[in-house]
Design a protein around this motif. Structure first.
Motif, PDB file in Angstrom:
ATOM      1  N   GLN A   1       0.986  -1.218   0.016  1.00 61.98           N
ATOM      2  CA  GLN A   1       0.205   0.006  -0.060  1.00 61.98           C
ATOM      3  C   GLN A   1       0.901   1.193   0.014  1.00 61.98           C
ATOM      4  N   THR A   2       2.169   1.239  -0.260  1.00 59.61           N
ATOM      5  CA  THR A   2       2.938   2.298  -0.059  1.00 59.61           C
ATOM      6  C   THR A   2       3.831   2.646  -1.473  1.00 59.61           C
ATOM      7  N   TRP A   3       3.709   3.731  -1.580  1.00 58.53           N
ATOM      8  CA  TRP A   3       4.619   4.319  -2.710  1.00 58.53           C
ATOM      9  C   TRP A   3       5.892   4.902  -2.570  1.00 58.53           C
ATOM     10  N   PHE A   4       6.841   4.633  -3.208  1.00 58.35           N
ATOM     11  CA  PHE A   4       8.143   5.219  -3.025  1.00 58.35           C
ATOM     12  C   PHE A   4       8.738   5.804  -4.304  1.00 58.35           C
ATOM     13  N   ALA A   5       9.858   6.711  -3.916  1.00 58.14           N
ATOM     14  CA  ALA A   5      10.463   7.312  -5.214  1.00 58.14           C
ATOM     15  C   ALA A   5      11.956   7.274  -4.950  1.00 58.14           C
ATOM     16  N   ALA A   6      12.643   7.146  -6.098  1.00 59.48           N
ATOM     17  CA  ALA A   6      13.983   7.216  -5.822  1.00 59.48           C
ATOM     18  C   ALA A   6      14.577   7.442  -7.305  1.00 59.48           C
ATOM     19  N   ARG A   7      15.887   8.552  -7.309  1.00 56.42           N
ATOM     20  CA  ARG A   7      16.409   8.685  -8.391  1.00 56.42           C
ATOM     21  C   ARG A   7      17.580   7.399  -8.930  1.00 56.42           C
ATOM     22  N   SER A   8      17.686   7.483 -10.147  1.00 53.78           N
ATOM     23  CA  SER A   8      18.388   6.372 -11.000  1.00 53.78           C
ATOM     24  C   SER A   8      19.653   6.382 -10.311  1.00 53.78           C
ATOM     25  N   THR A   9      20.335   7.466  -9.872  1.00 49.43           N
ATOM     26  CA  THR A   9      21.650   7.581  -9.233  1.00 49.43           C
ATOM     27  C   THR A   9      21.504   6.844  -7.696  1.00 49.43           C
ATOM     28  N   ASP A  10      20.340   6.924  -7.178  1.00 51.72           N
ATOM     29  CA  ASP A  10      20.532   6.636  -5.680  1.00 51.72           C
ATOM     30  C   ASP A  10      20.473   4.921  -5.497  1.00 51.72           C
ATOM     31  N   PHE A  11      20.549   4.259  -6.609  1.00 51.81           N
ATOM     32  CA  PHE A  11      20.662   2.766  -6.477  1.00 51.81           C
ATOM     33  C   PHE A  11      22.027   2.396  -6.562  1.00 51.81           C
ATOM     34  N   ARG A  12      22.505   1.368  -5.993  1.00 56.93           N
ATOM     35  CA  ARG A  12      23.942   0.927  -6.117  1.00 56.93           C
ATOM     36  C   ARG A  12      23.999  -0.480  -6.414  1.00 56.93           C
ATOM     37  N   VAL A  13      24.712  -1.059  -7.481  1.00 52.32           N
ATOM     38  CA  VAL A  13      24.805  -2.534  -7.595  1.00 52.32           C
ATOM     39  C   VAL A  13      25.584  -3.010  -6.609  1.00 52.32           C
ATOM     40  N   ALA A  14      24.991  -4.157  -5.946  1.00 49.96           N
ATOM     41  CA  ALA A  14      25.776  -4.733  -4.842  1.00 49.96           C
ATOM     42  C   ALA A  14      25.879  -6.225  -4.745  1.00 49.96           C
ATOM     43  N   ALA A  15      26.442  -6.939  -3.840  1.00 49.84           N
ATOM     44  CA  ALA A  15      26.754  -8.431  -3.682  1.00 49.84           C
ATOM     45  C   ALA A  15      25.228  -8.856  -3.339  1.00 49.84           C
ATOM     46  N   ASN A  16      24.553  -8.114  -2.514  1.00 49.69           N
ATOM     47  CA  ASN A  16      23.242  -8.695  -2.064  1.00 49.69           C
ATOM     48  C   ASN A  16      22.235  -7.343  -1.888  1.00 49.69           C
ATOM     49  N   GLY A  17      21.005  -7.666  -1.937  1.00 50.52           N
ATOM     50  CA  GLY A  17      19.841  -6.669  -1.818  1.00 50.52           C
ATOM     51  C   GLY A  17      18.813  -6.981  -2.223  1.00 50.52           C
ATOM     52  N   ARG A  18      18.211  -6.082  -3.084  1.00 57.18           N
ATOM     53  CA  ARG A  18      17.149  -6.240  -3.780  1.00 57.18           C
ATOM     54  C   ARG A  18      17.394  -6.959  -5.222  1.00 57.18           C
ATOM     55  N   GLU A  19      16.640  -7.971  -5.263  1.00 55.84           N
ATOM     56  CA  GLU A  19      17.072  -8.658  -6.577  1.00 55.84           C
ATOM     57  C   GLU A  19      16.181  -7.918  -7.801  1.00 55.84           C
ATOM     58  N   ALA A  20      16.853  -7.804  -8.824  1.00 58.57           N
ATOM     59  CA  ALA A  20      16.232  -7.170 -10.052  1.00 58.57           C
ATOM     60  C   ALA A  20      17.065  -8.087 -11.350  1.00 58.57           C
ATOM     61  N   ARG A  21      15.932  -7.890 -12.330  1.00 57.99           N
ATOM     62  CA  ARG A  21      16.392  -8.316 -13.714  1.00 57.99           C
ATOM     63  C   ARG A  21      16.440  -7.338 -14.532  1.00 57.99           C
ATOM     64  N   ILE A  22      17.562  -7.378 -15.376  1.00 57.77           N
ATOM     65  CA  ILE A  22      17.949  -6.305 -16.417  1.00 57.77           C
ATOM     66  C   ILE A  22      17.232  -6.707 -17.771  1.00 57.77           C
ATOM     67  N   VAL A  23      16.547  -5.588 -17.926  1.00 52.16           N
ATOM     68  CA  VAL A  23      15.364  -5.485 -19.219  1.00 52.16           C
ATOM     69  C   VAL A  23      16.095  -4.846 -20.383  1.00 52.16           C
ATOM     70  N   ARG A  24      16.662  -3.941 -20.175  1.00 54.16           N
ATOM     71  CA  ARG A  24      17.442  -3.021 -21.260  1.00 54.16           C
ATOM     72  C   ARG A  24      18.579  -2.422 -20.819  1.00 54.16           C
ATOM     73  N   VAL A  25      19.846  -2.195 -21.627  1.00 51.03           N
ATOM     74  CA  VAL A  25      20.900  -1.617 -21.279  1.00 51.03           C
ATOM     75  C   VAL A  25      21.278  -0.592 -22.377  1.00 51.03           C
ATOM     76  N   ARG A  26      21.390   0.767 -21.954  1.00 49.90           N
ATOM     77  CA  ARG A  26      21.746   1.791 -22.849  1.00 49.90           C
ATOM     78  C   ARG A  26      22.864   2.340 -22.272  1.00 49.90           C
ATOM     79  N   PRO A  27      23.882   2.749 -23.241  1.00 55.40           N
ATOM     80  CA  PRO A  27      24.979   3.727 -22.748  1.00 55.40           C
ATOM     81  C   PRO A  27      24.444   5.006 -22.391  1.00 55.40           C
TER      82      PRO A  27
END
Length: 298
Positions: A225-251
């Motif tokens: 029931q909760t909404w969240f917001a974050a910037r693209s630069t707020d996330f960090r790729v790490a050894a563990n955490g929230r699991e995610a699947r890459i859909v598209r990669v752009r330079p």
């Protein structure tokens, strides 16, 4: 500077009720078509509106300066003649020259208006607007037509110049990056003002989905029931955490823009470019708690 309280209602060309304060250099942030320009013109007396201040007064009776989206300099006049245009009296050119000197623009005095760059034209337009000593300056998309480098430098110069002269201003913009440079920010959406505060407070806590969208948060998603917001630069790729699947990669510059499913869609900006970042790959994302903004539904 004393805040200027605004309470205006418009019916044409857009239905709008705007109630807010102008504090120092104030940015009016809204999407295209939201009514920003209509409100600026209404305050200048160019659009019909009811409310305070100045309601019912003709444009010439309002102690305001107005800068339209384009600098609107007279092409057949020199810079000095443009700045002197709103002045009266035999000494008007002397006063215009003194103002240009004060603003560091005297070197352009003899130059034809048609021989100015976009940033130079915007600065000369500001000088002309300040010539008759307005109590409030109204700017409609002051960064319109400027390239990225000129835009930031010109906008900062506008803010510093007005602060030095003690002139409050209301600047309409759709650019959250530029709005973040202001003293005070007003958010316009849904034909009304949804929030006003300092840029620091608004970016730290947007409050609502509509505000987060205006402020340029790339990631807005719901968990339970909760909404969240974050910037693209707020996330960090790490050894563990929230699991995610890459859909598209752009330079993106020297890094990559990763469009992921967490399972909610999120965009992640990373400076790393390892070969394992390919569509279909799994990674783990971390985000600091203070960078995860909780939102309320609109």
């Amino acid at each position: 500077m004393i805040p200027v309280a605004v309470d205006y209602r418009l019916t044409q060309p857009v239905a709008l009720h705007a109630r807010f304060e102008i504090r120092g250099f104030t940015a009016l942030l809204g999407r295209s078509g939201a009514g920003k320009s209509s409100l600026i013109k209404a305050l200048a007396g160019l659009n019909h509106a009811t409310g305070t201040p100045w309601s019912g007064l003709p444009p010439e009776a309002r102690e305001v300066g107005y800068l339209p989206q384009n600098a609107a300099l007279f092409p057949h006049l020199s810079v000095l003649e443009n700045v002197a245009y709103p002045l009266r009296g035999r000494d008007r050119f002397d006063r215009a020259r003194a103002l240009l000197n004060e603003l560091g623009l005297l070197e352009f005095a003899a130059r034809p208006a048609t021989q100015l760059s976009g940033g130079q034209a915007q600065r000369i337009a500001l000088a002309r607007a300040l010539a008759h000593r307005p109590k409030l300056l109204l700017l409609d998309e002051p960064s319109s037509g400027l390239d990225a480098v000129t835009r930031d430098a010109t906008f900062t110069w506008l803010i510093d110049t007005l602060a030095a002269r003690g002139v409050p201003a209301l600047a309409a913009t759709h650019d959250p990056g530029l709005a973040g440079l202001a003293d005070w920010m007003v958010l316009l959406a849904g034909h009304k003002i949804i929030r006003e505060d300092t840029p620091r407070n608004l970016f730290a806590d947007p409050g609502s989905i509509a505000a987060a969208e205006l402020l340029g948060f790339e990631n807005i998603w719901q968990e339970g029931q909760t909404w969240f917001a974050a910037r693209s630069t707020d996330f960090r790729v790490a050894a563990n955490g929230r699991e995610a699947r890459i859909v598209r990669v752009r330079p993106n510059g020297g890094g990559l823009r990763l469009e992921c499913a967490m399972p909610q869609p999120v965009v992640v900006q990373t400076e790393n470019t390892p070969e394992r970042f390919i569509p279909g790959a799994t990674l783990f994302l971390e985000i600091a708690p203070e960078k995860l903004r909780r939102l309320r539904q609109d």
